[in-house]
Design an enzyme around this catalytic site. Structure first.
Site, PDB file in Angstrom:
ATOM      1  N   LYS A   9     -14.286  50.176 -19.570  1.00  0.00           N
ATOM      2  CA  LYS A   9     -15.360  50.157 -20.560  1.00  0.00           C
ATOM      3  C   LYS A   9     -14.839  50.020 -21.999  1.00  0.00           C
ATOM      4  CE  LYS A   9     -18.582  52.839 -17.659  1.00  0.00           C
ATOM      5  NZ  LYS A   9     -19.496  54.016 -17.611  1.00  0.00           N
ATOM      6  N   TYR A  49     -27.008  47.467 -15.377  1.00  0.00           N
ATOM      7  CA  TYR A  49     -27.385  48.879 -15.198  1.00  0.00           C
ATOM      8  C   TYR A  49     -28.890  49.064 -14.956  1.00  0.00           C
ATOM      9  CZ  TYR A  49     -22.823  51.026 -16.282  1.00  0.00           C
ATOM     10  OH  TYR A  49     -21.523  51.463 -16.244  1.00  0.00           O
ATOM     11  N   PHE A  57     -30.769  57.945 -20.993  1.00  0.00           N
ATOM     12  CA  PHE A  57     -29.575  57.430 -21.669  1.00  0.00           C
ATOM     13  C   PHE A  57     -29.417  55.914 -21.530  1.00  0.00           C
ATOM     14  CE2 PHE A  57     -28.319  59.004 -17.423  1.00  0.00           C
ATOM     15  CZ  PHE A  57     -27.791  57.848 -16.871  1.00  0.00           C
ATOM     16  N   THR A  91     -18.199  61.794 -13.402  1.00  0.00           N
ATOM     17  CA  THR A  91     -18.822  61.070 -14.515  1.00  0.00           C
ATOM     18  C   THR A  91     -18.569  61.753 -15.857  1.00  0.00           C
ATOM     19  OG1 THR A  91     -20.584  60.495 -12.956  1.00  0.00           O
ATOM     20  CG2 THR A  91     -21.013  60.055 -15.285  1.00  0.00           C
ATOM     21  N   ARG A 102     -10.835  59.661 -15.875  1.00  0.00           N
ATOM     22  CA  ARG A 102     -11.775  60.237 -16.836  1.00  0.00           C
ATOM     23  C   ARG A 102     -11.248  61.539 -17.434  1.00  0.00           C
ATOM     24  NH1 ARG A 102     -16.990  58.427 -13.272  1.00  0.00           N
ATOM     25  NH2 ARG A 102     -17.586  56.574 -14.474  1.00  0.00           N
ATOM     26  N   ASN A 112     -17.108  56.984 -20.908  1.00  0.00           N
ATOM     27  CA  ASN A 112     -16.217  57.580 -19.917  1.00  0.00           C
ATOM     28  C   ASN A 112     -15.249  56.590 -19.276  1.00  0.00           C
ATOM     29  OD1 ASN A 112     -18.095  56.256 -18.397  1.00  0.00           O
ATOM     30  ND2 ASN A 112     -18.764  58.027 -17.209  1.00  0.00           N
ATOM     31  N   HIS A 115     -16.086  52.210 -14.881  1.00  0.00           N
ATOM     32  CA  HIS A 115     -17.192  52.158 -13.928  1.00  0.00           C
ATOM     33  C   HIS A 115     -16.624  51.770 -12.576  1.00  0.00           C
ATOM     34  CE1 HIS A 115     -20.828  50.859 -11.796  1.00  0.00           C
ATOM     35  NE2 HIS A 115     -20.106  49.822 -11.414  1.00  0.00           N
ATOM     36  N   GLU A 126     -22.419  43.719  -7.372  1.00  0.00           N
ATOM     37  CA  GLU A 126     -21.735  43.818  -8.663  1.00  0.00           C
ATOM     38  C   GLU A 126     -20.585  42.822  -8.770  1.00  0.00           C
ATOM     39  OE1 GLU A 126     -22.875  48.534  -9.451  1.00  0.00           O
ATOM     40  OE2 GLU A 126     -20.765  47.961  -9.285  1.00  0.00           O
TER      41      GLU A 126
HETATM   42  P1  ATP Z   1     -20.464  54.461 -13.165  1.00  0.00           P
HETATM   43  O1  ATP Z   1     -21.765  53.990 -12.546  1.00  0.00           O
HETATM   44  O2  ATP Z   1     -20.268  53.977 -14.573  1.00  0.00           O
HETATM   45  O3  ATP Z   1     -19.273  54.218 -12.307  1.00  0.00           O
HETATM   46  P2  ATP Z   1     -21.125  57.095 -12.330  1.00  0.00           P
HETATM   47  O4  ATP Z   1     -21.547  56.469 -11.054  1.00  0.00           O
HETATM   48  O5  ATP Z   1     -20.129  58.204 -12.308  1.00  0.00           O
HETATM   49  O6  ATP Z   1     -20.527  56.035 -13.317  1.00  0.00           O
HETATM   50  P3  ATP Z   1     -23.914  57.096 -13.070  1.00  0.00           P
HETATM   51  O7  ATP Z   1     -24.742  58.282 -12.776  1.00  0.00           O
HETATM   52  O8  ATP Z   1     -24.046  55.887 -12.215  1.00  0.00           O
HETATM   53  O9  ATP Z   1     -22.396  57.580 -13.140  1.00  0.00           O
HETATM   54  O10 ATP Z   1     -24.190  56.709 -14.585  1.00  0.00           O
HETATM   55  C1  ATP Z   1     -23.804  55.445 -15.054  1.00  0.00           C
HETATM   56  C2  ATP Z   1     -23.196  55.589 -16.421  1.00  0.00           C
HETATM   57  O11 ATP Z   1     -24.204  56.030 -17.345  1.00  0.00           O
HETATM   58  C3  ATP Z   1     -22.082  56.653 -16.551  1.00  0.00           C
HETATM   59  O12 ATP Z   1     -20.818  56.189 -16.161  1.00  0.00           O
HETATM   60  C4  ATP Z   1     -22.133  56.961 -18.022  1.00  0.00           C
HETATM   61  O13 ATP Z   1     -21.445  55.968 -18.782  1.00  0.00           O
HETATM   62  C5  ATP Z   1     -23.614  56.864 -18.334  1.00  0.00           C
HETATM   63  N1  ATP Z   1     -24.242  58.197 -18.273  1.00  0.00           N
HETATM   64  C6  ATP Z   1     -24.499  58.925 -17.155  1.00  0.00           C
HETATM   65  N2  ATP Z   1     -25.065  60.101 -17.453  1.00  0.00           N
HETATM   66  C7  ATP Z   1     -25.168  60.127 -18.820  1.00  0.00           C
HETATM   67  C8  ATP Z   1     -25.665  61.063 -19.762  1.00  0.00           C
HETATM   68  N3  ATP Z   1     -26.174  62.236 -19.366  1.00  0.00           N
HETATM   69  N4  ATP Z   1     -25.619  60.741 -21.077  1.00  0.00           N
HETATM   70  C9  ATP Z   1     -25.105  59.571 -21.491  1.00  0.00           C
HETATM   71  N5  ATP Z   1     -24.621  58.631 -20.642  1.00  0.00           N
HETATM   72  C10 ATP Z   1     -24.645  58.897 -19.341  1.00  0.00           C
HETATM   73 MG    MG Z   2     -22.849  54.705 -10.921  1.00  0.00          MG
END
Ligand code: ATP
Ligand code: MG
Length: 137
Positions: A9, A49, A57, A91, A102, A112, A115, A126
């Site tokens: 990212k 997304y 968010f 996450t 992370r 973070n 992805h 994807e």
């Molecule tokens: P990713 O999909 O990026 O691999 P993940 O599966 O661990 O991460 P998801 O729940 O799919 O997490 O959320 C997607 C992305 O949205 C997160 O990686 C983060 O960048 C962002 N995100 C998630 N929760 C929050 C939050 N509470 N506040 C801000 N951003 C968030």
């Molecule tokens: Mg995810």
């Protein structure tokens, strides 16, 4: 062998961490079989997304993903999807295990660093969002 879509990212490319993150993948036995650096538009990030469109968010996330270059990559290996998520860590960096990407590099739950696809069907979708068939060998 399984394949998964990974994104380094903008917070991580900005801090020149691509090589360090790739070393974590390779040390875990994941092979980088395709990789390119691109700069997403907010609309492209929004489509990627889309599943999170109703989350509070979402707008912040799309802004962030379009705020600088990202490295999109395809990782391959035995159980690549789960293995990649294990190497990424939770996450929220406050919850991620020591030694994970992370834990070492993420700045916040939003910024973070990486992805990774979360299931075989999403990995397939994807990967094809970013890579054409001819780019994958
Ligand atoms: P990713 O999909 O990026 O691999 P993940 O599966 O661990 O991460 P998801 O729940 O799919 O997490 O959320 C997607 C992305 O949205 C997160 O990686 C983060 O960048 C962002 N995100 C998630 N929760 C929050 C939050 N509470 N506040 C801000 N951003 C968030
Ligand atoms: Mg995810």
């Amino acid at each position: 062998t399984e394949r998964t879509l990974s994104i380094i990212k903008p917070d991580a490319t900005k801090r020149n961490l691509t090589g360090k993150i790739n070393a974590k993948f390779e040390d875990a036995g994941l092979r980088i079989v395709a990789q390119k650096r691109i700069h997403l538009t907010k609309a492209q990030a929004g489509k990627f997304y889309e599943v999170h469109a109703s989350r509070p968010f979402y707008d912040e996330l799309c802004e962030f993903m379009a705020s600088g270059p990202v490295v999109v990559q395809v990782l391959e290996g035995e159980g690549a999807i789960a293995k990649n998520r294990e190497v990424m860590g939770a996450t929220n960096p406050k919850d991620s295990a020591a030694g994970t990407i992370r834990a070492e590099f993420a700045e916040s739950v939003g910024e973070n660093s990486v992805h990774g696809s979360d299931a075989p069907e999403t990995a397939k979708d994807e990967i094809s969002y970013f890579f054409a068939g001819m780019e994958l060998v």
